[in-house]
Design a protein around this motif. Structure first.
Motif, PDB file in Angstrom:
ATOM      1  N   ALA A  63      28.543  13.035  51.885  1.00 55.55           N
ATOM      2  CA  ALA A  63      27.592  11.940  51.700  1.00 55.55           C
ATOM      3  C   ALA A  63      26.379  12.411  50.915  1.00 55.55           C
ATOM      4  CB  ALA A  63      27.164  11.398  53.063  1.00 55.55           C
ATOM      5  N   TYR A  64      25.906  13.602  51.231  1.00 59.69           N
ATOM      6  CA  TYR A  64      24.760  14.172  50.518  1.00 59.69           C
ATOM      7  C   TYR A  64      25.101  14.364  49.036  1.00 59.69           C
ATOM      8  CZ  TYR A  64      20.749  17.254  49.593  1.00 59.69           C
ATOM      9  OH  TYR A  64      19.595  17.806  49.091  1.00 59.69           O
ATOM     10  N   ALA A  65      26.300  14.902  48.777  1.00 55.39           N
ATOM     11  CA  ALA A  65      26.715  15.168  47.397  1.00 55.39           C
ATOM     12  C   ALA A  65      26.767  13.892  46.565  1.00 55.39           C
ATOM     13  CB  ALA A  65      28.076  15.861  47.387  1.00 55.39           C
ATOM     14  N   GLN A  66      27.182  12.793  47.181  1.00 54.77           N
ATOM     15  CA  GLN A  66      27.208  11.518  46.466  1.00 54.77           C
ATOM     16  C   GLN A  66      25.821  11.146  45.953  1.00 54.77           C
ATOM     17  OE1 GLN A  66      29.443   9.074  49.527  1.00 54.77           O
ATOM     18  NE2 GLN A  66      30.299   8.222  47.661  1.00 54.77           N
ATOM     19  N   GLU A  67      24.814  11.404  46.757  1.00 55.56           N
ATOM     20  CA  GLU A  67      23.450  11.027  46.379  1.00 55.56           C
ATOM     21  C   GLU A  67      22.866  11.952  45.322  1.00 55.56           C
ATOM     22  OE1 GLU A  67      22.013   8.271  47.164  1.00 55.56           O
ATOM     23  OE2 GLU A  67      23.694   7.717  48.438  1.00 55.56           O
ATOM     24  N   ILE A  68      22.974  13.250  45.515  1.00 54.96           N
ATOM     25  CA  ILE A  68      22.299  14.170  44.604  1.00 54.96           C
ATOM     26  C   ILE A  68      23.035  14.302  43.270  1.00 54.96           C
ATOM     27  CG2 ILE A  68      23.400  16.300  45.456  1.00 54.96           C
ATOM     28  CD1 ILE A  68      20.603  17.632  45.060  1.00 54.96           C
ATOM     29  N   PHE A  69      24.365  14.207  43.276  1.00 52.70           N
ATOM     30  CA  PHE A  69      25.136  14.400  42.049  1.00 52.70           C
ATOM     31  C   PHE A  69      25.617  13.104  41.410  1.00 52.70           C
ATOM     32  CE2 PHE A  69      26.445  18.470  44.393  1.00 52.70           C
ATOM     33  CZ  PHE A  69      25.428  19.212  43.816  1.00 52.70           C
ATOM     34  N   ASP A  70      25.410  11.970  42.067  1.00 53.82           N
ATOM     35  CA  ASP A  70      25.931  10.687  41.581  1.00 53.82           C
ATOM     36  C   ASP A  70      27.429  10.753  41.324  1.00 53.82           C
ATOM     37  OD1 ASP A  70      23.553   9.416  41.778  1.00 53.82           O
ATOM     38  OD2 ASP A  70      23.059   9.479  39.658  1.00 53.82           O
ATOM     39  N   LEU A  71      28.167  11.299  42.273  1.00 52.72           N
ATOM     40  CA  LEU A  71      29.616  11.410  42.109  1.00 52.72           C
ATOM     41  C   LEU A  71      30.342  10.394  42.979  1.00 52.72           C
ATOM     42  CD1 LEU A  71      30.571  12.949  44.916  1.00 52.72           C
ATOM     43  CD2 LEU A  71      29.891  14.982  43.676  1.00 52.72           C
ATOM     44  N   ASN A  72      31.637  10.248  42.734  1.00 55.66           N
ATOM     45  CA  ASN A  72      32.482   9.358  43.521  1.00 55.66           C
ATOM     46  C   ASN A  72      33.425  10.184  44.393  1.00 55.66           C
ATOM     47  OD1 ASN A  72      31.567   6.809  42.414  1.00 55.66           O
ATOM     48  ND2 ASN A  72      32.616   7.401  40.540  1.00 55.66           N
ATOM     49  N   LEU A  73      33.762   9.634  45.556  1.00 53.49           N
ATOM     50  CA  LEU A  73      34.698  10.289  46.465  1.00 53.49           C
ATOM     51  C   LEU A  73      36.058   9.618  46.400  1.00 53.49           C
ATOM     52  CD1 LEU A  73      32.584  10.722  49.733  1.00 53.49           C
ATOM     53  CD2 LEU A  73      33.173  12.500  48.091  1.00 53.49           C
ATOM     54  N   PHE A  74      37.116  10.441  46.393  1.00 50.26           N
ATOM     55  CA  PHE A  74      38.480   9.913  46.436  1.00 50.26           C
ATOM     56  C   PHE A  74      39.329  10.780  47.352  1.00 50.26           C
ATOM     57  CE2 PHE A  74      37.245   7.945  42.403  1.00 50.26           C
ATOM     58  CZ  PHE A  74      37.847   6.701  42.491  1.00 50.26           C
ATOM     59  N   ASP A  75      40.127  10.148  48.186  1.00 49.03           N
ATOM     60  CA  ASP A  75      41.139  10.865  48.958  1.00 49.03           C
ATOM     61  C   ASP A  75      42.224  11.305  47.986  1.00 49.03           C
ATOM     62  OD1 ASP A  75      43.397  11.598  50.521  1.00 49.03           O
ATOM     63  OD2 ASP A  75      42.676  10.382  52.181  1.00 49.03           O
ATOM     64  N   ILE A  76      42.450  12.593  47.898  1.00 53.81           N
ATOM     65  CA  ILE A  76      43.378  13.125  46.901  1.00 53.81           C
ATOM     66  C   ILE A  76      44.801  12.608  47.106  1.00 53.81           C
ATOM     67  CG2 ILE A  76      44.014  15.234  48.159  1.00 53.81           C
ATOM     68  CD1 ILE A  76      43.713  16.679  45.396  1.00 53.81           C
ATOM     69  N   ASN A  77      45.138  12.247  48.340  1.00 49.35           N
ATOM     70  CA  ASN A  77      46.492  11.770  48.626  1.00 49.35           C
ATOM     71  C   ASN A  77      46.737  10.355  48.116  1.00 49.35           C
ATOM     72  OD1 ASN A  77      47.484  14.080  50.196  1.00 49.35           O
ATOM     73  ND2 ASN A  77      45.899  13.490  51.656  1.00 49.35           N
ATOM     74  N   PHE A  78      45.661   9.626  47.832  1.00 52.07           N
ATOM     75  CA  PHE A  78      45.804   8.238  47.391  1.00 52.07           C
ATOM     76  C   PHE A  78      45.229   8.014  45.993  1.00 52.07           C
ATOM     77  CE2 PHE A  78      45.632   8.215  52.029  1.00 52.07           C
ATOM     78  CZ  PHE A  78      46.831   7.579  52.321  1.00 52.07           C
ATOM     79  N   PHE A  79      44.997   9.099  45.276  1.00 51.00           N
ATOM     80  CA  PHE A  79      44.489   8.985  43.910  1.00 51.00           C
ATOM     81  C   PHE A  79      45.688   8.906  42.974  1.00 51.00           C
ATOM     82  CE2 PHE A  79      42.813  10.537  39.874  1.00 51.00           C
ATOM     83  CZ  PHE A  79      41.617   9.824  39.773  1.00 51.00           C
TER      84      PHE A  79
END
Length: 343
Positions: free
Chosen positions: A220-236
């Motif tokens: 959650a922290y990384a999303q804010e500081i880096f402006d990145l998106n999260l994806f479950d690798i199994n469903f990408f």
């Protein structure tokens, strides 16, 4: 029984495995906590032996913990990934980046990186390097930014609170978020990389739901500081092609390393893997680990590798930095380019 024995390799499932003798320390703080919290005898822990797969050269401990016990180790016993958070704390307070030698510059000089992703631990790899690269004020520390991100994310933890307090938190949260966005704009252009993604999964061998610092999860922290998106690798399942994906001390912390490796190689030109070299030692808190020979043998699977460990000027023992690709010509071109510069 906390431990369970297997008769096959944890990577390739081959039954051609053999017991080997290497150092297995039971004296580090991870092992001490596991023994204490699970109430294990030291003799039970010493019953863990080390094996090598003769098919792929994976090194693994056997017997090892059942899935439900492993999940407890990485969520309760040692749910916080210390090194992951310490990298962030060092950067926020002292502007010290994770120590990967000259890896970041070497990769950027030879790969045009517009689409970048990492797997599981957001502060172990190069996200902080990309962030630092774009910083406008190089002397500034990030205590204010860090404080407001933590306050923003923690301000929504209101289970059991009154309606009045919940309403007040919306105002406070909005204030913290505005400060976060203002500080990010002040410090850095956050959009120079077109796509930044952090892949995760629910592996029972990695830090996940409890990888927290001050009640805030690392992802959650990384999303804010880096402006990145999260994806479950199994469903990408997108056909998106990344220029580079980083796997930093994470491939040896997933329960399906073969599946993860094959997945990322399908969607990226290059993969950079950082892991321990367990040729001489595999501590008992690890289920398995990798050696140079393991990566050399990936060519059998048409996975081409280049060992960068001795090319990045890093004075660390028992560490490996391996560049991988499914595309032989790309890797050969990369190798040719760096050999020219080194010569």
């Amino acid at each position: 029984m906390s431990l369970i024995k297997t008769n096959k390799c944890r990577f390739c499932n081959s039954k051609n495995i053999q017991k080997i003798k290497i150092n297995n320390s039971t004296k580090n703080f991870y092992v001490k906590a596991i023994i204490s919290d699970l109430n294990l005898s030291i003799n039970k822990f010493k019953s863990i032996k080390t094996y090598e797969c003769k098919n792929c050269n994976l090194i693994f401990n056997n017997p090892w913990f059942k899935e439900e016990i492993s999940r407890k180790i990485y969520s309760n016993i040692y749910g916080q990934h210390h090194n992951n958070w310490q990298n962030l704390i060092n950067f926020v307070n002292k502007k010290i980046l994770p120590d990967h030698g000259k890896l970041f510059s070497l990769l950027n000089q030879n790969i045009k990186i517009n689409h970048y992703a990492e797997y599981n631990s957001p502060f172990m790899g190069l996200f902080l390097n990309f962030f630092n690269k774009d910083i406008k004020n190089k002397k500034k520390n990030y205590k204010d930014l860090n404080k407001n991100i933590i306050q923003y994310l923690a301000s929504r933890q209101l289970a059991g609170s009154s309606k009045k307090k919940k309403k007040q938190s919306i105002i406070k949260s909005r204030s913290y978020l505005l400060k976060v966005n203002k500080l990010k704009k002040k410090y850095s252009n956050m959009h120079k990389i077109k796509n930044k993604i952090l892949f995760y999964d629910q592996s029972y061998l990695n830090w996940g739901i409890n990888d927290n610092f001050k009640s805030v999860n690392s992802k959650a922290y990384a999303q804010e500081i880096f402006d990145l998106n999260l994806f479950d690798i199994n469903f990408f399942n997108k056909k998106k092609k990344f220029d580079l994906i980083g796997i930093f001390h994470s491939l040896d912390h997933c329960d399906q390393p073969k599946k993860v490796l094959e997945k990322v190689l399908k969607i990226s030109d290059y993969i950079i893997i950082h892991c321990h070299d367990v040729s001489k030692s595999l501590n008992n808190q690890h289920s398995f680990g990798f050696t140079p020979q393991f990566f050399n043998n990936l060519i059998k699977r048409k996975i081409y590798t280049l060992d960068l460990t001795n090319k990045i000027g890093l004075n660390k023992q028992n560490e490996l930095y391996i560049l991988c690709s499914n595309e032989k010509k790309k890797l050969e071109s990369f190798k040719k380019n760096i050999n020219k510069k080194l010569n």
